[in-house]
Motif scaffolding. Sequence first.
Motif, mmCIF file in Angstrom:
data_model
loop_
_atom_site.group_PDB
_atom_site.id
_atom_site.type_symbol
_atom_site.label_atom_id
_atom_site.label_comp_id
_atom_site.label_asym_id
_atom_site.label_seq_id
_atom_site.Cartn_x
_atom_site.Cartn_y
_atom_site.Cartn_z
ATOM 1 N N ASP A 244 -106.121 -82.725 -41.765
ATOM 2 C CA ASP A 244 -107.186 -83.610 -41.300
ATOM 3 C C ASP A 244 -108.098 -82.897 -40.309
ATOM 4 O OD1 ASP A 244 -108.300 -86.466 -40.789
ATOM 5 O OD2 ASP A 244 -107.722 -85.765 -38.789
ATOM 6 N N TRP A 245 -107.517 -82.188 -39.359
ATOM 7 C CA TRP A 245 -108.325 -81.483 -38.366
ATOM 8 C C TRP A 245 -109.142 -80.362 -39.005
ATOM 9 C CZ3 TRP A 245 -104.621 -80.935 -33.520
ATOM 10 C CH2 TRP A 245 -104.455 -82.210 -32.952
ATOM 11 N N SER B 122 -111.271 -87.051 -31.624
ATOM 12 C CA SER B 122 -112.627 -86.537 -31.845
ATOM 13 C C SER B 122 -112.729 -85.047 -31.569
ATOM 14 C CB SER B 122 -113.618 -87.293 -30.951
ATOM 15 O OG SER B 122 -113.260 -87.153 -29.583
ATOM 16 N N GLU B 123 -111.685 -84.479 -30.986
ATOM 17 C CA GLU B 123 -111.640 -83.040 -30.762
ATOM 18 C C GLU B 123 -110.191 -82.585 -30.728
ATOM 19 O OE1 GLU B 123 -113.505 -82.212 -27.064
ATOM 20 O OE2 GLU B 123 -111.951 -83.170 -25.855
ATOM 21 N N ILE B 124 -109.991 -81.300 -30.964
ATOM 22 C CA ILE B 124 -108.644 -80.745 -30.941
ATOM 23 C C ILE B 124 -108.275 -80.419 -29.503
ATOM 24 C CG2 ILE B 124 -107.177 -78.834 -31.692
ATOM 25 C CD1 ILE B 124 -108.896 -78.605 -34.189
ATOM 26 N N PRO B 125 -107.192 -81.013 -28.990
ATOM 27 C CA PRO B 125 -106.804 -80.729 -27.610
ATOM 28 C C PRO B 125 -106.337 -79.292 -27.451
ATOM 29 C CG PRO B 125 -105.123 -82.039 -28.702
ATOM 30 C CD PRO B 125 -106.270 -81.947 -29.650
ATOM 31 N N GLY C 198 -113.334 -76.604 -34.131
ATOM 32 C CA GLY C 198 -112.367 -76.508 -33.048
ATOM 33 C C GLY C 198 -111.450 -75.316 -33.229
ATOM 34 N N PRO C 199 -110.539 -75.135 -32.291
ATOM 35 C CA PRO C 199 -109.595 -74.021 -32.388
ATOM 36 C C PRO C 199 -108.657 -74.191 -33.589
ATOM 37 C CG PRO C 199 -108.972 -75.504 -30.610
ATOM 38 C CD PRO C 199 -110.327 -75.946 -31.073
ATOM 39 N N SER C 200 -108.134 -73.097 -34.097
ATOM 40 C CA SER C 200 -107.219 -73.153 -35.229
ATOM 41 C C SER C 200 -105.860 -73.682 -34.774
ATOM 42 C CB SER C 200 -107.060 -71.766 -35.850
ATOM 43 O OG SER C 200 -106.531 -70.857 -34.910
#
Length: 362
Positions: free
Chosen positions: A335-336, A309-312, A343-345
């Motif tokens: 996908d992200w 659900s989020e980019i670590p 979120g962050p790249s």
Amino acid sequence: MRYQRHTILPQFGEKAQRRLERARVLVVGIGGLGSPVARILAAAGVGHLVLQDHDRVSASNLARQTLFAEADVGRLKVDVAAAALTRQNPAVQVDTRPKPFICYGEDDGLEGIDVVVDGTDDYATRYALSDACFWRGIPLVSAALFRYELQVTTLLAGGGPCYRCLYPAPPGVARAVDCSSAGVWSPAVEVAGSIQASEVLHLLARGTSPLSGKQWLLDLASMETFTVRTSRTQTCAVCGENPSIIDPPDYKVFCTGAAVSFVDLSAVWSDGRWKDSVIAIDLREANERMPGDPVCTMNLPVGEALAASEIPGGADRQIVLVCSSGRRATRVAKDWQQRLADGPSVSVLRGGIEAITPWLKP
């Protein structure tokens, strides 16, 4: 006489053998397919082979890539293959290109090439090779593998179809699979490579081949085989009547649907470890991680990554996705980008773990 068993064949003879000796063949991808192709062409006396592949030998290659041995792990595939082929037939000139194929233009390396063999498992390279060969008017012998299944076809730039006629669009990263994730039956690569080599020899000797305008398929799990006739598509974007692609596109964008960012090892790796500014996420399954593999910042199997659900990680560090070869990492990055755009790249390590392994050897 070395080639006597060939020269006594009906419809072959001494003249055909001399055509082989004058020929120049480019083999792109010196892996499961390229190994038997190059080995058979060298034995048959094709005068000039050009081997192109930027990969190095890894332990996972050895079960199906028969030009390599345990002692070759970490070495460039083209260097190992060239030495083996020269030992096999010293009369054959073997040139090496340890770099990826770049489509069309002065640097594509196709000038003077008589036939090109596609031994890759990368969709971007397949489309690039097909486009370049069509624009240059060079026959292309293509093959693909999936587990126990294989298919081979020869694409002629004149009246036959190009790769885009058969596959107008790539499957996309969500459906694309490679050997490292799907597996491959080792005899399948030898069969497919042998058929590719046979097609090359037919083309050089006679100017055409049994699979020109056909696609041959074999399932080694059932031993069922069939042949499909193929033809040029009038609406094809490259070889159709009103082509929309007349210059090389960005093949990575075309095949992934987005401009995924790739980084080379030198940008994120120093002194045998990840740079402090990097968060390296290993997307492989637990059973794929081997003793001696580089330790990543975190392990996140691809299934969990696609459900995240989020980019670590954090915005202040560079996030690099790692898998065996880069295919699954590209899928996750895509996908992200679509789901977690805020979120962050992230970047994908070009070549995956296989790019790092050679630098871990003492």
